[in-house]
Design a protein around this motif. Structure first.
Motif, PDB file in Angstrom:
ATOM      1  N   UNK A 141       0.824  -1.283  -0.193  1.00 48.90           N
ATOM      2  CA  UNK A 141       0.058   0.110  -0.081  1.00 48.90           C
ATOM      3  C   UNK A 141       1.016   1.293   0.145  1.00 48.90           C
ATOM      4  N   UNK A 142       2.214   1.293   0.411  1.00 52.02           N
ATOM      5  CA  UNK A 142       2.883   2.393   0.362  1.00 52.02           C
ATOM      6  C   UNK A 142       3.796   2.528  -0.821  1.00 52.02           C
ATOM      7  N   UNK A 143       3.224   1.568  -1.980  1.00 52.26           N
ATOM      8  CA  UNK A 143       3.815   1.829  -3.193  1.00 52.26           C
ATOM      9  C   UNK A 143       5.473   1.221  -3.213  1.00 52.26           C
ATOM     10  N   UNK A 144       5.754   0.529  -2.476  1.00 56.20           N
ATOM     11  CA  UNK A 144       6.890  -0.043  -2.369  1.00 56.20           C
ATOM     12  C   UNK A 144       6.882  -1.530  -2.872  1.00 56.20           C
ATOM     13  N   UNK A 145       8.054  -1.989  -3.720  1.00 59.87           N
ATOM     14  CA  UNK A 145       8.069  -3.402  -4.031  1.00 59.87           C
ATOM     15  C   UNK A 145       8.591  -4.184  -3.122  1.00 59.87           C
ATOM     16  N   UNK A 146       7.999  -5.299  -3.010  1.00 61.17           N
ATOM     17  CA  UNK A 146       8.516  -6.164  -1.541  1.00 61.17           C
ATOM     18  C   UNK A 146       8.459  -7.798  -2.411  1.00 61.17           C
ATOM     19  N   UNK A 147       9.809  -8.438  -1.970  1.00 62.66           N
ATOM     20  CA  UNK A 147       9.705  -9.777  -2.303  1.00 62.66           C
ATOM     21  C   UNK A 147       8.897 -10.908  -1.434  1.00 62.66           C
ATOM     22  N   UNK A 148       8.284 -11.597  -2.306  1.00 68.38           N
ATOM     23  CA  UNK A 148       7.141 -12.420  -1.615  1.00 68.38           C
ATOM     24  C   UNK A 148       7.280 -13.802  -2.213  1.00 68.38           C
ATOM     25  N   UNK A 149       6.842 -14.734  -1.114  1.00 74.39           N
ATOM     26  CA  UNK A 149       6.841 -16.067  -1.794  1.00 74.39           C
ATOM     27  C   UNK A 149       5.232 -16.649  -1.855  1.00 74.39           C
ATOM     28  N   UNK A 150       4.698 -17.223  -2.767  1.00 76.86           N
ATOM     29  CA  UNK A 150       3.402 -17.620  -2.824  1.00 76.86           C
ATOM     30  C   UNK A 150       3.398 -19.206  -3.003  1.00 76.86           C
ATOM     31  N   UNK A 151       2.360 -19.714  -2.059  1.00 76.12           N
ATOM     32  CA  UNK A 151       2.375 -21.113  -2.429  1.00 76.12           C
ATOM     33  C   UNK A 151       0.841 -21.350  -2.805  1.00 76.12           C
ATOM     34  N   UNK A 152       0.596 -22.360  -3.956  1.00 77.86           N
ATOM     35  CA  UNK A 152      -0.697 -22.441  -4.638  1.00 77.86           C
ATOM     36  C   UNK A 152      -1.081 -23.818  -4.879  1.00 77.86           C
ATOM     37  N   UNK A 153      -2.141 -24.051  -5.079  1.00 75.02           N
ATOM     38  CA  UNK A 153      -2.885 -25.294  -5.528  1.00 75.02           C
ATOM     39  C   UNK A 153      -4.122 -24.947  -6.207  1.00 75.02           C
ATOM     40  N   UNK A 154      -4.439 -25.707  -7.354  1.00 71.77           N
ATOM     41  CA  UNK A 154      -5.510 -25.723  -8.154  1.00 71.77           C
ATOM     42  C   UNK A 154      -6.601 -26.620  -7.281  1.00 71.77           C
ATOM     43  N   UNK A 155      -7.749 -26.086  -7.032  1.00 73.87           N
ATOM     44  CA  UNK A 155      -8.826 -26.905  -6.406  1.00 73.87           C
ATOM     45  C   UNK A 155     -10.032 -26.715  -6.959  1.00 73.87           C
ATOM     46  N   UNK A 156     -10.199 -27.470  -8.120  1.00 75.34           N
ATOM     47  CA  UNK A 156     -11.049 -27.743  -9.251  1.00 75.34           C
ATOM     48  C   UNK A 156     -11.454 -26.313  -9.507  1.00 75.34           C
ATOM     49  N   UNK A 157     -12.328 -25.439  -9.155  1.00 74.89           N
ATOM     50  CA  UNK A 157     -12.874 -24.154  -9.724  1.00 74.89           C
ATOM     51  C   UNK A 157     -11.891 -23.020  -9.485  1.00 74.89           C
ATOM     52  N   UNK A 158     -10.983 -22.926  -8.672  1.00 70.57           N
ATOM     53  CA  UNK A 158     -10.443 -21.883  -7.956  1.00 70.57           C
ATOM     54  C   UNK A 158      -8.853 -22.353  -7.694  1.00 70.57           C
ATOM     55  N   UNK A 159      -8.192 -21.489  -7.536  1.00 79.76           N
ATOM     56  CA  UNK A 159      -6.664 -21.401  -7.320  1.00 79.76           C
ATOM     57  C   UNK A 159      -6.610 -20.938  -6.027  1.00 79.76           C
ATOM     58  N   UNK A 160      -6.174 -21.713  -5.096  1.00 80.85           N
ATOM     59  CA  UNK A 160      -5.868 -21.392  -3.572  1.00 80.85           C
ATOM     60  C   UNK A 160      -4.554 -21.140  -3.163  1.00 80.85           C
ATOM     61  N   UNK A 161      -3.868 -20.275  -2.474  1.00 81.63           N
ATOM     62  CA  UNK A 161      -2.623 -20.244  -2.009  1.00 81.63           C
ATOM     63  C   UNK A 161      -2.491 -19.060  -0.737  1.00 81.63           C
ATOM     64  N   UNK A 162      -1.124 -19.180  -0.472  1.00 81.94           N
ATOM     65  CA  UNK A 162      -0.783 -18.011   0.560  1.00 81.94           C
ATOM     66  C   UNK A 162       0.217 -17.160  -0.026  1.00 81.94           C
ATOM     67  N   UNK A 163       0.393 -15.896   0.565  1.00 79.54           N
ATOM     68  CA  UNK A 163       1.388 -15.209   0.522  1.00 79.54           C
ATOM     69  C   UNK A 163       2.270 -14.661   1.556  1.00 79.54           C
ATOM     70  N   UNK A 164       3.571 -14.683   1.655  1.00 76.10           N
ATOM     71  CA  UNK A 164       4.083 -13.998   2.704  1.00 76.10           C
ATOM     72  C   UNK A 164       5.450 -13.319   2.371  1.00 76.10           C
ATOM     73  N   UNK A 165       6.005 -12.745   3.142  1.00 77.61           N
ATOM     74  CA  UNK A 165       7.393 -12.129   2.709  1.00 77.61           C
ATOM     75  C   UNK A 165       8.334 -13.162   2.354  1.00 77.61           C
ATOM     76  N   UNK A 166       9.210 -12.844   1.217  1.00 75.22           N
ATOM     77  CA  UNK A 166      10.290 -13.863   1.064  1.00 75.22           C
ATOM     78  C   UNK A 166      11.583 -13.573   2.064  1.00 75.22           C
ATOM     79  N   UNK A 167      11.951 -14.633   2.330  1.00 74.79           N
ATOM     80  CA  UNK A 167      12.968 -14.564   3.603  1.00 74.79           C
ATOM     81  C   UNK A 167      13.781 -15.687   3.593  1.00 74.79           C
ATOM     82  N   UNK A 168      15.120 -15.541   3.540  1.00 75.92           N
ATOM     83  CA  UNK A 168      16.068 -16.839   3.432  1.00 75.92           C
ATOM     84  C   UNK A 168      16.090 -17.332   4.746  1.00 75.92           C
ATOM     85  N   UNK A 169      16.350 -18.915   5.037  1.00 68.72           N
ATOM     86  CA  UNK A 169      16.400 -19.208   6.218  1.00 68.72           C
ATOM     87  C   UNK A 169      15.871 -20.730   6.569  1.00 68.72           C
ATOM     88  N   UNK A 170      15.705 -21.195   7.241  1.00 61.39           N
ATOM     89  CA  UNK A 170      14.951 -22.602   7.927  1.00 61.39           C
ATOM     90  C   UNK A 170      13.750 -22.644   7.343  1.00 61.39           C
TER      91      UNK A 170
END
Length: 255
Positions: A80-109
């Motif tokens: 919302x602050x017009x800044x580009x941020x690195x993110x990671x998305x996880x996604x799966x097709x569930x028949x009539x939709x695509x469901x997933x999550x988004x969070x900040x990309x961060x190296x580590x465990x």
């Protein structure tokens, strides 16, 4: 919310070329600053960095065409602050939709854990790939993350969706992970369950009593993965399992 916290939100969008948003969890405000109500019906591509939009559109098409599940991708989106941020998305097709999550990309465990349990890991630009760890899957020394190359523009993007095969019959359930009973917040379709019967009830009401302990164990494991080093909710890896469903529902508080 500081970018160091790997808080995630759930996103569901349709299987059209525009990837229209159908549902967003309230935690969107913590991640990108937007009000979920203001984003319903808009395109997911509106947030993606211009240099990565074409690769994202290709990834969207391939995810639907190949009926993918538990797939991970790294890209940049605007907050919302017009800044580009690195993110990671996880996604799966569930028949009539695509469901997933988004969070900040961060190296580590956590990033290594997610990549190790995912079906695939992709980067939408070479620069991001160079700054990340060389992800590999558990027990597979040859499996590496891939770089998505924008497709050949000779075929209009919208035309690619004319011959997409019918996806597998799957249903996606959004659960409140902060509750022991895991109440159901959202159901994507009626392939398996009646969404009206599910709303607000515990997931375990729809699990065969003999399988409940196994399902609880899987969810407890995934909840444990989804906590950051500082104890905050985070994104975690994938857990795979199966159970017999109680389609009519039951009272799982008994016994």
């Amino acid at each position: 919310m500081d970018d160091s916290e790997n808080v995630s939100y759930i996103i569901i969008h349709d299987l059209t070329p525009d990837a229209k948003i159908l549902y967003l969890s309230p935690s969107l405000t913590d991640v990108l600053g937007y009000d979920p109500a203001d984003t319903m019906g808009t395109s997911s591509f509106d947030w993606i960095h211009p240099d990565e939009v074409e690769a994202a559109r290709q990834l969207h098409y391939e995810t639907i065409r190949d009926d993918k599940a538990a797939a991970v991708a790294y890209l940049r989106v605007k907050n919302q602050e017009d800044r580009w941020v690195g993110v990671v998305i996880q996604r799966s097709v569930v028949h009539n939709a695509l469901i997933g999550s988004l969070s900040f990309a961060k190296p580590g465990a956590k990033a290594m854990h997610t990549a190790a349990t995912a079906q695939e890991v992709a980067f939408l630009n070479p620069a991001a790939y160079q700054t990340q760890l060389e992800f590999r899957k558990w027990n597979d020394s040859q499996s590496k993350a891939s770089i998505v190359v924008p497709r050949d523009m000779s075929v209009p993007f919208e035309d690619l969706f004319n011959n997409i095969p019918t996806p597998s019959e799957r249903t996606g359930l959004i659960l409140n992970r902060f509750s022991r009973r895991c109440p159901i917040m959202y159901c994507t379709n009626d392939c398996i369950f009646d969404p009206v019967k599910l709303r607000g009830r515990s997931l375990y009401d729809f699990v065969h009593p003999e399988d409940e302990s196994n399902v609880r164990q899987c969810i407890d494991v995934s909840k444990g993965w989804a906590v950051s080093d500082s104890g905050h909710p985070s994104d975690g890896g994938f857990v795979f399992g199966s159970f017999r469903a109680c389609l009519a529902g039951r009272d799982s508080t008994e016994g």
